[in-house]
Design a protein around this motif. Structure first.
Motif, mmCIF file in Angstrom:
data_model
loop_
_atom_site.group_PDB
_atom_site.id
_atom_site.type_symbol
_atom_site.label_atom_id
_atom_site.label_comp_id
_atom_site.label_asym_id
_atom_site.label_seq_id
_atom_site.Cartn_x
_atom_site.Cartn_y
_atom_site.Cartn_z
ATOM 1 N N VAL A 119 1.018 -0.995 0.032
ATOM 2 C CA VAL A 119 -0.007 -0.086 0.181
ATOM 3 C C VAL A 119 0.788 1.291 -0.134
ATOM 4 C CG1 VAL A 119 -1.796 1.333 1.322
ATOM 5 C CG2 VAL A 119 -1.850 -1.238 1.202
ATOM 6 N N LEU A 120 2.163 1.103 0.558
ATOM 7 C CA LEU A 120 3.008 2.218 0.616
ATOM 8 C C LEU A 120 3.495 2.744 -0.672
ATOM 9 C CD1 LEU A 120 5.306 1.228 3.495
ATOM 10 C CD2 LEU A 120 3.480 2.729 3.494
ATOM 11 N N SER A 121 3.338 2.020 -1.816
ATOM 12 C CA SER A 121 3.589 2.223 -3.019
ATOM 13 C C SER A 121 2.432 3.152 -3.956
ATOM 14 C CB SER A 121 3.877 1.201 -4.151
ATOM 15 O OG SER A 121 5.248 0.757 -3.483
ATOM 16 N N THR A 122 1.122 3.354 -3.065
ATOM 17 C CA THR A 122 0.043 3.967 -3.904
ATOM 18 C C THR A 122 0.347 5.364 -4.505
ATOM 19 O OG1 THR A 122 -2.205 4.526 -3.533
ATOM 20 C CG2 THR A 122 -0.735 4.848 -1.494
ATOM 21 N N PRO A 123 -0.096 5.761 -5.462
ATOM 22 C CA PRO A 123 0.160 7.227 -6.095
ATOM 23 C C PRO A 123 -0.648 8.187 -5.418
ATOM 24 C CG PRO A 123 -1.184 6.041 -7.479
ATOM 25 C CD PRO A 123 -0.759 5.048 -6.554
ATOM 26 N N THR A 124 -1.254 7.923 -4.332
ATOM 27 C CA THR A 124 -2.429 8.951 -3.682
ATOM 28 C C THR A 124 -1.607 9.142 -2.440
ATOM 29 O OG1 THR A 124 -3.631 7.132 -2.510
ATOM 30 C CG2 THR A 124 -4.307 8.078 -4.398
ATOM 31 N N PRO A 125 -1.900 10.359 -1.750
ATOM 32 C CA PRO A 125 -1.371 10.739 -0.441
ATOM 33 C C PRO A 125 -1.825 9.977 0.528
ATOM 34 C CG PRO A 125 -2.267 12.630 -1.506
ATOM 35 C CD PRO A 125 -2.653 11.616 -2.348
ATOM 36 N N PHE A 126 -1.360 9.896 1.882
ATOM 37 C CA PHE A 126 -1.648 9.044 2.930
ATOM 38 C C PHE A 126 -1.037 9.243 4.204
ATOM 39 C CE2 PHE A 126 1.942 6.301 0.807
ATOM 40 C CZ PHE A 126 2.730 6.359 1.945
ATOM 41 N N ILE A 127 -1.517 8.911 5.485
ATOM 42 C CA ILE A 127 -0.864 8.990 6.717
ATOM 43 C C ILE A 127 -1.099 7.552 7.072
ATOM 44 C CG2 ILE A 127 -1.110 9.797 9.056
ATOM 45 C CD1 ILE A 127 -2.075 12.539 7.978
ATOM 46 N N ILE A 128 0.243 6.822 7.402
ATOM 47 C CA ILE A 128 0.478 5.584 7.744
ATOM 48 C C ILE A 128 1.437 5.123 8.727
ATOM 49 C CG2 ILE A 128 0.826 3.112 6.770
ATOM 50 C CD1 ILE A 128 -0.296 3.813 4.165
ATOM 51 N N GLY A 129 1.191 4.320 9.642
ATOM 52 C CA GLY A 129 1.952 3.885 10.401
ATOM 53 C C GLY A 129 2.580 2.507 10.325
ATOM 54 N N VAL A 130 3.888 2.108 10.533
ATOM 55 C CA VAL A 130 4.418 0.935 10.185
ATOM 56 C C VAL A 130 5.292 0.520 11.242
ATOM 57 C CG1 VAL A 130 5.831 -0.362 8.471
ATOM 58 C CG2 VAL A 130 4.209 1.019 7.604
ATOM 59 N N HIS A 131 5.326 -0.583 11.689
ATOM 60 C CA HIS A 131 6.422 -1.034 12.825
ATOM 61 C C HIS A 131 7.882 -0.856 12.270
ATOM 62 C CE1 HIS A 131 8.454 -3.528 15.939
ATOM 63 N NE2 HIS A 131 7.177 -3.297 16.418
ATOM 64 N N ALA A 132 8.670 -0.663 13.247
ATOM 65 C CA ALA A 132 9.949 -0.076 12.783
ATOM 66 C C ALA A 132 10.766 -1.592 12.245
ATOM 67 C CB ALA A 132 10.897 0.628 14.045
ATOM 68 N N ALA A 133 10.257 -2.713 12.630
ATOM 69 C CA ALA A 133 11.187 -3.833 12.108
ATOM 70 C C ALA A 133 11.002 -3.833 10.555
ATOM 71 C CB ALA A 133 10.211 -4.921 12.732
ATOM 72 N N PHE A 134 10.053 -3.337 10.062
ATOM 73 C CA PHE A 134 10.076 -3.102 8.583
ATOM 74 C C PHE A 134 10.549 -1.925 7.721
ATOM 75 C CE2 PHE A 134 6.517 -5.781 10.503
ATOM 76 C CZ PHE A 134 6.900 -6.988 9.808
ATOM 77 N N GLN A 135 11.398 -1.262 8.431
ATOM 78 C CA GLN A 135 11.932 0.008 7.983
ATOM 79 C C GLN A 135 12.808 -0.332 6.757
ATOM 80 O OE1 GLN A 135 14.369 2.028 10.928
ATOM 81 N NE2 GLN A 135 14.669 3.926 9.610
ATOM 82 N N ALA A 136 13.522 -1.537 6.834
ATOM 83 C CA ALA A 136 14.174 -1.531 5.324
ATOM 84 C C ALA A 136 13.352 -1.686 4.276
ATOM 85 C CB ALA A 136 14.937 -3.104 5.586
ATOM 86 N N GLU A 137 11.895 -2.100 4.424
ATOM 87 C CA GLU A 137 11.162 -2.147 3.104
ATOM 88 C C GLU A 137 10.618 -0.698 2.676
ATOM 89 O OE1 GLU A 137 11.276 -4.218 5.722
ATOM 90 O OE2 GLU A 137 10.907 -6.182 4.853
ATOM 91 N N THR A 138 10.776 0.328 3.601
ATOM 92 C CA THR A 138 10.589 1.670 3.077
ATOM 93 C C THR A 138 11.575 2.321 2.643
ATOM 94 O OG1 THR A 138 11.165 2.482 5.266
ATOM 95 C CG2 THR A 138 9.055 1.532 5.251
#
Length: 420
Positions: free
Chosen positions: A276-295
């Motif tokens: 979902v982080l690759s969506t072209p629309t604006p967002f406010i999202i929270g993700v666990h820091a364990a997946f920081q590499a994926e961002t």
């Protein structure tokens, strides 16, 4: 009046059908079993109970609590309060599978709440997560925490209280949507809780989330996130705490009042939905820091690290600041709210003590600063609303250039022509 909670759900660990090492959540029970006509049961709730994935642990972890937010097709938000605890299981997945099936069969008999007895764990025992979930359209996080904590305590301590009656009382309880009134409720287990309704249902309830956001990130970073959200940029929060993610997103939304954020809003995004982080629309999202590499490869996402206190803005992203002198004035006022002693730091004879506001009061003071900021930004905007009456129904159009001129942001030569 509205239902305090729409659904109570019991979700447990189960082996993945493909035989992979990671498990998945299975709904053991839900009450009521039939959907409400005005509020269907949210699908995929198992993912949000364990956002980092369903996994066995070598030791019993302490119970955890957080509130996830789901948005339906009608843009209505559903608050999912999750209390997770760990119970001993066999160390092999086949045993976990058979135990999971047994739990479902036992829970189905007589419509009883299927919380298996908690027993001491032998050495080398594995533990599986089990989550109690309340789904509601109302935002009463502390009431949900207390209610789920009561159900958990009855289960663990073996209290002589019927769990079915407690859950039934919880699901049939109704409270006012707004009005500022207080109501005392009881779930039938010798408990008493006081529910404070907001003055208006359109007014966001921030509790201490705004003050915590400023403590975690600082004034400059929060102002950058505020401007980023206003100008429809993508904002991503990272933290090792689910509750901090939820509070940070809540706090940012509260700062935007009276505007309503209409884009993607997921305070806790499950690992299985990171695309979902690759969506072209604006967002406010929270993700666990364990997946920081994926961002790391997200080139147009502003990343706020709540644990490290940093905000990273990609080179290709430009966040326009507030116009001067509002930017400087707002920064100065926020500094005085967060550090009242700043004004007295240079006095030769400072007063002996200065009173500091509580976290909740500081939260209100910070929100008041932004509410006044919006009043200054939006004052006089009605002069730039043009009513076109050539159509069967009048059409209201906003004159952008005229507004920029009237606010001193450009186009000043046209100010008078658009005000009259």
């Amino acid at each position: 009046m509205a239902r305090l909670a729409d659904y109570f759900v019991l979700v447990a660990f189960g082996p993945h059908p493909r035989g992979s090492g990671e498990g998945q959540g299975h709904i053991l029970q839900r009450f009521p079993e039939k959907d409400w006509e005005d509020n269907p049961f949210p699908q995929g709730i198992e993912l949000f109970c364990q956002p980092s994935g369903w996994q066995l642990c070598p030791e019993r972890n302490p119970p955890t609590f957080f509130v996830a937010v789901l948005t339906d097709i009608n843009s209505e938000r559903h608050y999912c309060a999750c209390l997770t605890f760990w119970e001993p299981v066999e160390p092999i997945q086949e045993a976990a599978c058979s135990e999971d099936a047994t739990d479902r069969e036992e829970a189905a008999e007589g419509g009883r709440v299927g919380l298996s007895p908690t027993a001491p764990a032998p050495t080398g025992q594995l533990f599986a997560p089990k989550t109690l979930v309340l789904v509601s359209r109302l935002d009463h996080a502390e009431v949900f925490r207390n209610s789920l904590g009561l159900i958990y305590a009855i289960h663990v301590e073996g209290l002589n209280v019927c769990l079915e009656n407690v859950v039934g009382n919880l699901l049939t309880c109704t409270v006012p949507l707004a009005g500022g009134s207080q109501r005392t409720i009881s779930l039938g287990a010798g408990d008493r809780q006081v529910i404070q309704t907001p003055l208006a249902d359109s007014l966001p309830v921030s509790r201490c989330s705004v003050a915590l956001l400023f403590r975690q990130l600082g004034i400059t970073n929060v102002l950058s996130l505020f401007c980023a959200a206003l100008t429809e940029h993508k904002v991503l929060f990272l933290s090792r705490s689910y509750q901090r993610l939820s509070d940070a997103c809540r706090g940012l939304l509260a700062l935007l009042f009276p505007l309503r954020y209409s884009f993607t809003y997921v305070p806790i995004l499950p690992a299985q939905l990171l695309e979902v982080l690759s969506t072209p629309t604006p967002f406010i999202i929270g993700v666990h820091a364990a997946f920081q590499a994926e961002t790391q490869e997200l080139l147009d996402v502003i990343v706020a690290d709540l644990d490290g206190g940093t905000v990273t803005v990609p080179e290709c992203v430009h966040i326009p600041p507030l116009p001067e002198p509002l930017q400087s004035q707002t920064h100065s006022v926020l500094s005085m709210v967060l550090d009242p002693e700043l004004e007295l730091a240079d006095l030769a004879f400072p007063p002996p003590t200065t009173s500091t506001s509580s976290l909740k009061m500081q939260d209100k003071e910070l929100r008041a600063v932004f509410l006044r900021l919006f009043a200054q930004l939006l004052q006089g905007y009605r002069w730039c609303l043009h009513v076109v009456r050539v159509h069967p129904e009048p059409v209201i159009r906003f004159h952008k250039v005229g507004r920029l001129g009237s606010a001193g942001l450009g186009g000043g030569d046209r100010r008078q022509s658009h005000r009259g």
